[in-house]
Write a protein that holds these residues in place. Sequence first.
Motif, short mmCIF file in Angstrom:
data_model
loop_
_atom_site.label_atom_id
_atom_site.label_comp_id
_atom_site.label_asym_id
_atom_site.label_seq_id
_atom_site.Cartn_x
_atom_site.Cartn_y
_atom_site.Cartn_z
N VAL A 8 32.95 -54.80 -1.77
CA VAL A 8 31.60 -54.66 -2.53
C VAL A 8 30.57 -53.81 -1.79
N ILE A 9 30.30 -52.83 -2.49
CA ILE A 9 29.19 -51.87 -1.96
C ILE A 9 27.82 -52.22 -2.54
N VAL A 10 26.93 -52.61 -1.91
CA VAL A 10 25.47 -52.95 -2.31
C VAL A 10 24.49 -51.82 -2.19
N LYS A 18 28.74 -42.00 -1.73
CA LYS A 18 29.60 -41.27 -0.81
C LYS A 18 30.81 -42.08 -0.10
N ALA A 19 30.45 -43.21 0.02
CA ALA A 19 31.21 -44.12 0.87
C ALA A 19 32.45 -44.69 -0.05
N ALA A 20 31.71 -45.07 -1.32
CA ALA A 20 32.82 -45.47 -2.43
C ALA A 20 33.73 -44.34 -2.74
N HIS A 21 33.19 -42.96 -3.09
CA HIS A 21 33.93 -41.87 -3.30
C HIS A 21 34.98 -41.67 -2.08
N VAL A 36 30.67 -51.36 -6.78
CA VAL A 36 29.61 -50.82 -6.67
C VAL A 36 28.23 -51.08 -7.27
N ILE A 37 27.23 -51.85 -6.61
CA ILE A 37 26.16 -52.74 -7.66
C ILE A 37 24.74 -51.98 -7.13
N ASP A 38 24.15 -51.56 -8.20
CA ASP A 38 23.03 -50.83 -8.31
C ASP A 38 22.13 -51.11 -9.64
N LEU A 334 31.47 -44.57 8.13
CA LEU A 334 31.49 -46.23 7.54
C LEU A 334 32.83 -46.37 6.68
N ALA A 335 33.08 -45.38 5.74
CA ALA A 335 34.38 -45.51 4.98
C ALA A 335 35.41 -45.70 5.81
N LYS A 336 35.56 -44.60 6.80
CA LYS A 336 36.55 -44.51 7.47
C LYS A 336 36.62 -45.62 8.32
#
Length: 434
Positions: A8-10, A18-21, A36-38, A334-336
């Motif tokens: 879950v990305i807030v 960018k992290a979600a992609h 992704v929540i926004d 972060l994504a890595k």
Amino acid sequence: MPDPVRIVIVGGGYVGAKAAHYLRKHLEPGEADVVVIDPRSYMTYQPFLAEAAAGSVEPRHVVVPLREVLPGCRVVAAEVTGIDRTERTVTMRVAGGHVEQVGYDVLVVAVGSVSKTLPIPGLAEHGIGFKTLEEAIYLRNHVLSRLDQADSTMDPELRRRLLTFVFVGGGYAGVEAMAELEDMTRQALPSYSIGRHELRWVLVEAMDRIMPEVSPQLAAYTLEVLRSRGFEPHLGTTLKSAEHGHIVLGDGTEFDADTLVWTAGVRPNPMLAGTDLPLDNRGRVICSATLEVRDSPWVFAAGDAAAIPDLSKKDPDATCPPSAQHASRQATRLAKNVLASLRGEPLVRYRHANAGSVASLGLYQGVAQIYGVKLRGFPAWALHRGYHLATMPTAHRKARIAADWLLSLPFRRQVVATGEQQHPRSQFVHATAR
């Protein structure tokens, strides 16, 4: 960990998107689901806000729909109101104020920042920030409508008030916004019975210099350019009051103004105060250099709302400043690291030395400092456009922005105020009242 893992990305801003992609691109099939929540279902590329406000770029071209760039991810348009690390849940307010909860296995906090304001009399009533596309569009229409009204009035005091524009904050955001809007109004003046000398642009900065992101020499050059264009800088002073549009500065200067723009810094998103995440004295989420939140297994954070050690500095207490450059690089790291955690691999610490800064001062003018190399004028302006065009997400938005710029070469900017955008129902309400 369950199979698949729920990430879950807030926050769907630059860091979250960018992290979600990156995660969506590098996750194995069935390895994890990404949510992704926004509150907004789009990401705004903020470095182009000043050009959008000035009409150099079509506003729709600087926003990126999250559902378009994150295929396979679930995008939830909701406002997060709470995070419970014990229960591993995120509480959010969706349509109609309905409250729901979603569980997570891995949490990414990327809620960004908001304008940092002070309890100055009149600021809340008369000021406007410059953090969102909506604010940029409003400011464009507002400034142009002041020209319309000033050109129509016979009252000299009202005319002077309408043509006075105040910007508080001499960082990149304030200087770029002010310079671009002044450039726009100057191009619009031939259509009005208004002399350039009647326009008053006032810059208020608490420090004794502007643009601390660049060298003192470039900052002095920028100030010289602004002064040559008629700007009135007030350095080493602050805004004391703005009640009823009457501006009072700390150096004793007083005058009336109908436009007050606040760009004096940012602060972490205040929603963090409603969570159980560890926060520092500035309200940022406390993180390690691997972007993991302190004492919070499987929780990561990055961007303006995260206090991340700056390993490029000798000071052990130094943290990364809130900048687009850090946000972009932290998102990838972060994504890595999230992927490494899922796969039992070692995490890598975030380390990045500042590459420099670029800023536009209106058409064909700019300043830049890249790896110690200082540029000014047209080369800096061209570098500013080239750099941000390269980092703008999606190929077709790059093409649209480039087309906007090419069309501005043979044609003038469109300088018309469509004030009804601010209150679109006013005409209808007026009609129904008759």
